[in-house]
Structure formats: structure tokens, C-alpha cells
Design a protein around this motif. Structure first.
Motif, PDB file in Angstrom:
ATOM      1  N   UNK A 154     -10.479  15.363 -31.554  1.00 45.16           N
ATOM      2  CA  UNK A 154     -11.566  16.336 -31.415  1.00 45.16           C
ATOM      3  C   UNK A 154     -12.447  16.373 -32.656  1.00 45.16           C
ATOM      4  N   UNK A 155     -11.858  16.293 -33.834  1.00 46.67           N
ATOM      5  CA  UNK A 155     -12.622  16.417 -35.081  1.00 46.67           C
ATOM      6  C   UNK A 155     -13.515  15.217 -35.349  1.00 46.67           C
ATOM      7  N   UNK A 156     -13.336  14.146 -34.592  1.00 47.80           N
ATOM      8  CA  UNK A 156     -14.103  12.920 -34.836  1.00 47.80           C
ATOM      9  C   UNK A 156     -15.107  12.595 -33.735  1.00 47.80           C
ATOM     10  N   UNK A 157     -15.232  13.458 -32.746  1.00 49.09           N
ATOM     11  CA  UNK A 157     -16.036  13.108 -31.579  1.00 49.09           C
ATOM     12  C   UNK A 157     -17.541  13.104 -31.833  1.00 49.09           C
ATOM     13  N   UNK A 158     -17.990  13.680 -32.960  1.00 44.36           N
ATOM     14  CA  UNK A 158     -19.408  13.639 -33.304  1.00 44.36           C
ATOM     15  C   UNK A 158     -19.752  12.420 -34.163  1.00 44.36           C
ATOM     16  N   UNK A 159     -18.750  11.706 -34.639  1.00 47.55           N
ATOM     17  CA  UNK A 159     -18.981  10.617 -35.591  1.00 47.55           C
ATOM     18  C   UNK A 159     -19.782   9.454 -35.003  1.00 47.55           C
ATOM     19  N   UNK A 160     -19.529   9.011 -33.772  1.00 45.88           N
ATOM     20  CA  UNK A 160     -20.342   7.905 -33.232  1.00 45.88           C
ATOM     21  C   UNK A 160     -21.837   8.166 -33.312  1.00 45.88           C
ATOM     22  N   UNK A 161     -22.257   9.397 -33.045  1.00 46.23           N
ATOM     23  CA  UNK A 161     -23.683   9.725 -33.145  1.00 46.23           C
ATOM     24  C   UNK A 161     -24.152   9.635 -34.594  1.00 46.23           C
ATOM     25  N   UNK A 162     -23.336  10.102 -35.534  1.00 44.26           N
ATOM     26  CA  UNK A 162     -23.687  10.013 -36.954  1.00 44.26           C
ATOM     27  C   UNK A 162     -23.872   8.562 -37.389  1.00 44.26           C
ATOM     28  N   UNK A 163     -23.093   7.666 -36.787  1.00 47.82           N
ATOM     29  CA  UNK A 163     -23.159   6.249 -37.136  1.00 47.82           C
ATOM     30  C   UNK A 163     -24.290   5.514 -36.412  1.00 47.82           C
ATOM     31  N   UNK A 164     -24.968   6.212 -35.502  1.00 49.98           N
ATOM     32  CA  UNK A 164     -26.055   5.584 -34.768  1.00 49.98           C
ATOM     33  C   UNK A 164     -25.603   4.729 -33.603  1.00 49.98           C
ATOM     34  N   UNK A 165     -24.357   4.903 -33.170  1.00 56.43           N
ATOM     35  CA  UNK A 165     -23.866   4.135 -32.031  1.00 56.43           C
ATOM     36  C   UNK A 165     -24.519   4.639 -30.736  1.00 56.43           C
ATOM     37  N   UNK A 166     -24.709   3.727 -29.806  1.00 55.22           N
ATOM     38  CA  UNK A 166     -25.375   4.049 -28.542  1.00 55.22           C
ATOM     39  C   UNK A 166     -24.462   3.735 -27.361  1.00 55.22           C
ATOM     40  N   UNK A 167     -24.772   4.344 -26.226  1.00 57.63           N
ATOM     41  CA  UNK A 167     -24.048   4.089 -24.972  1.00 57.63           C
ATOM     42  C   UNK A 167     -22.548   4.341 -25.130  1.00 57.63           C
ATOM     43  N   UNK A 168     -22.232   5.473 -25.753  1.00 53.18           N
ATOM     44  CA  UNK A 168     -20.828   5.810 -26.008  1.00 53.18           C
ATOM     45  C   UNK A 168     -20.290   6.779 -24.957  1.00 53.18           C
ATOM     46  N   UNK A 169     -19.107   6.480 -24.469  1.00 51.33           N
ATOM     47  CA  UNK A 169     -18.334   7.422 -23.666  1.00 51.33           C
ATOM     48  C   UNK A 169     -17.146   7.845 -24.512  1.00 51.33           C
ATOM     49  N   UNK A 170     -17.050   9.145 -24.808  1.00 45.90           N
ATOM     50  CA  UNK A 170     -16.003   9.662 -25.685  1.00 45.90           C
ATOM     51  C   UNK A 170     -14.900  10.291 -24.843  1.00 45.90           C
ATOM     52  N   UNK A 171     -13.679   9.893 -25.131  1.00 48.36           N
ATOM     53  CA  UNK A 171     -12.523  10.408 -24.393  1.00 48.36           C
ATOM     54  C   UNK A 171     -11.573  11.114 -25.367  1.00 48.36           C
ATOM     55  N   UNK A 172     -11.024  12.264 -24.976  1.00 52.15           N
ATOM     56  CA  UNK A 172     -10.042  12.939 -25.828  1.00 52.15           C
ATOM     57  C   UNK A 172      -8.712  12.198 -25.800  1.00 52.15           C
ATOM     58  N   UNK A 173      -7.935  12.405 -26.832  1.00 53.13           N
ATOM     59  CA  UNK A 173      -6.605  11.789 -26.890  1.00 53.13           C
ATOM     60  C   UNK A 173      -5.610  12.718 -26.193  1.00 53.13           C
ATOM     61  N   UNK A 174      -5.666  12.693 -24.871  1.00 56.65           N
ATOM     62  CA  UNK A 174      -4.821  13.592 -24.087  1.00 56.65           C
ATOM     63  C   UNK A 174      -3.868  12.838 -23.161  1.00 56.65           C
ATOM     64  N   UNK A 175      -3.709  11.547 -23.420  1.00 54.76           N
ATOM     65  CA  UNK A 175      -2.793  10.756 -22.600  1.00 54.76           C
ATOM     66  C   UNK A 175      -3.427  10.137 -21.379  1.00 54.76           C
ATOM     67  N   UNK A 176      -4.741  10.289 -21.215  1.00 56.11           N
ATOM     68  CA  UNK A 176      -5.407   9.769 -20.014  1.00 56.11           C
ATOM     69  C   UNK A 176      -5.222   8.266 -19.866  1.00 56.11           C
ATOM     70  N   UNK A 177      -5.264   7.548 -20.992  1.00 56.92           N
ATOM     71  CA  UNK A 177      -5.163   6.096 -20.910  1.00 56.92           C
ATOM     72  C   UNK A 177      -3.725   5.612 -20.700  1.00 56.92           C
ATOM     73  N   UNK A 178      -2.831   6.536 -20.444  1.00 60.38           N
ATOM     74  CA  UNK A 178      -1.488   6.184 -19.985  1.00 60.38           C
ATOM     75  C   UNK A 178      -1.346   6.429 -18.485  1.00 60.38           C
ATOM     76  N   UNK A 179      -2.413   6.927 -17.864  1.00 64.78           N
ATOM     77  CA  UNK A 179      -2.407   7.289 -16.448  1.00 64.78           C
ATOM     78  C   UNK A 179      -3.151   6.210 -15.654  1.00 64.78           C
ATOM     79  N   UNK A 180      -2.421   5.376 -14.938  1.00 63.67           N
ATOM     80  CA  UNK A 180      -3.006   4.236 -14.232  1.00 63.67           C
ATOM     81  C   UNK A 180      -4.044   4.676 -13.209  1.00 63.67           C
TER      82      UNK A 180
END
Length: 236
Positions: A154-180
Motif C-alpha cells: 500500500x505504501x508504494x502504490x503511488x511510486x509508479x506515477x512518481x517515476x513517470x511510468x505509464x499504462x500501469x495496473x497496480x495490484x495489492x499484495x493480498x494473495x490474488x496472484x495465488x488464486x488461479x
């Protein structure tokens, strides 16, 4: 991959392949992400997207850090450090300040960018932000359709914008990527172009493996992976 070396061997290694560098700038992008700018003679270094340099973080331990940005003429290198706990790499990076000197190896590794694919997606986390920054200018210059999928605290979710990254989809670290089932419902799997895209998966080994399996299930063939860290394992 270097993780530890005896102190005497480390000194020899640095004298042979290391380049003396000076810290000329530091910026905390968040409490846990720090961008450090180094200045050095880069004339003998080989920079490719995704390559990483080895830095000695204490007398016997070494860590690999992806180069986020470099300027050969100005002799400038940027690295984004993830300060996540009291490990030697985190402690070392947190303590770096302007005027410090250290050795940085010439970057090396595996090329992750393939210009043949119009659609490109990078998946990662905090440890992947340097790669995203390195990759972005080339993706834009060559008119790719691209996305960054980033799994961030959560504390890092604004960083991609600060870095000028584009077309970003931000996902929380809530275990979603363990759910097929959850992964299979991501938008990329509902668009034909993204089933023929080039995918680069880096960062957390557990998430990388789960996402790779989902891509394979859905018929994706062009996949490059590299685990940067695994919970409970040092020096990956």
C-alpha cells in the motif's frame, strides 16, 4: 549469481571487475523505496535492458540490482532500492548518502526485451521498478502496446506515477496472484492480441510462478521469467 564471498576474495573481485562510483543523489520515493544516483566512468560497462550490477553490501555479501537509468556521456547510473527489512542489502541501501564511494560491477544478465512483439507486458513488484524504468523509453520509442502489472504494498502504490511510468495496473499484495481463477479473469486473457504478446515476469518467485502457469493455461508462449526474491531465502 554471487551472494557471498570471503572478504579477501571480494577485494580481489572488486579490483578486477568493479568500477569506483560516487553517490551524487538520493531520493526516497516512499518510506521503503529509495532511488540512488551514482557517478562513475561507464566507458567499459555494457548496458542492456534488464541487466543488473553487483554491489558489495557488507564484508562478505553481495546483491544484484537492476539498472533503472544510465547516461554514458554524463557517467550517471540510477538504481531503485527496495528497503523492506533489516537484511544486509536493505540496511546498506538505506544508509547510502551523497559523497559515499563504492564499487559497482558492469551490468550483466539476460536480455528481456524482444522488439519483434508489438504487445509487451511486464509483471513485477517493488524489485521490478528499475526494470520498468529501463524498459519504458524503448517501448515508447518503438511504438509498442505495453502494460505494467505491478504487485505493490500500500505504501508504494503511488511510486509508479512518481517515476513517470505509464499504462500501469497496480495490484495489492493480498494473495490474488495465488488464486488461479482470479488470474484467469484478468483483462489480458479476454483480448486476442495479448494472448500473442511477449511477457516478462520478475520479482516474487511465488507470484511469478503462479502467473506463468496462468499464461501457459491460456495458450501464451512467449514468456521470460526471473525470480528476484523468495520469502525465507537470502541472496536469491
Amino acid at each position: 549469481m554471487i551472494s557471498t564471498l570471503p572478504k579477501w576474495a571480494g577485494g580481489i573481485l572488486e579490483s578486477l571487475v568493479g568500477q569506483r562510483a560516487e553517490v551524487i543523489g538520493t531520493t526516497y520515493l516512499s518510506p521503503h523505496l529509495k532511488k540512488v544516483r551514482f557517478q562513475s566512468d561507464l566507458s567499459k560497462m555494457n548496458f542492456q535492458i534488464g541487466y543488473a550490477s553487483v554491489i558489495r553490501v557488507n564484508e562478505i555479501e553481495y546483491r544484484n540490482y537492476t539498472i533503472a537509468y544510465h547516461d554514458m556521456q554524463l557517467g550517471i547510473v540510477d538504481i531503485i532500492f527496495h528497503i523492506h527489512n533489516n537484511g544486509p542489502g536493505s540496511s546498506y541501501a538505506d544508509a547510502l548518502s551523497v559523497g559515499d564511494h563504492l564499487y559497482i560491477s558492469s551490468p550483466r544478465g539476460h536480455k528481456v526485451y524482444n522488439p519483434k512483439f508489438q504487445h509487451q507486458l511486464l509483471f513485477g513488484d517493488e524489485t521490478s521498478l528499475g526494470l520498468a524504468c529501463s524498459l519504458l523509453p524503448t517501448l515508447k520509442k518503438n511504438n509498442h502496446s505495453f502494460q505494467f502489472y505491478l504487485e505493490l504494498d500500500d505504501s508504494n502504490q503511488e511510486v509508479p506515477e512518481l517515476l513517470g511510468l505509464e499504462n500501469c495496473s497496480i495490484f495489492p499484495k493480498n494473495g490474488s496472484f495465488a488464486n488461479a481463477e482470479w488470474i484467469d479473469d484478468l483483462p489480458i486473457f479476454h483480448h486476442e492480441n495479448w494472448l500473442h504478446a511477449s511477457y516478462t515476469l520478475v520479482g516474487n518467485v511465488t507470484s511469478v510462478q503462479a502467473f506463468r502457469k496462468a499464461l501457459k493455461r491460456n495458450g501464451v508462449n512467449r514468456i521470460t521469467t526471473q525470480g528476484y526474491w523468495l520469502k525465507g531465502k537470502k541472496g536469491l
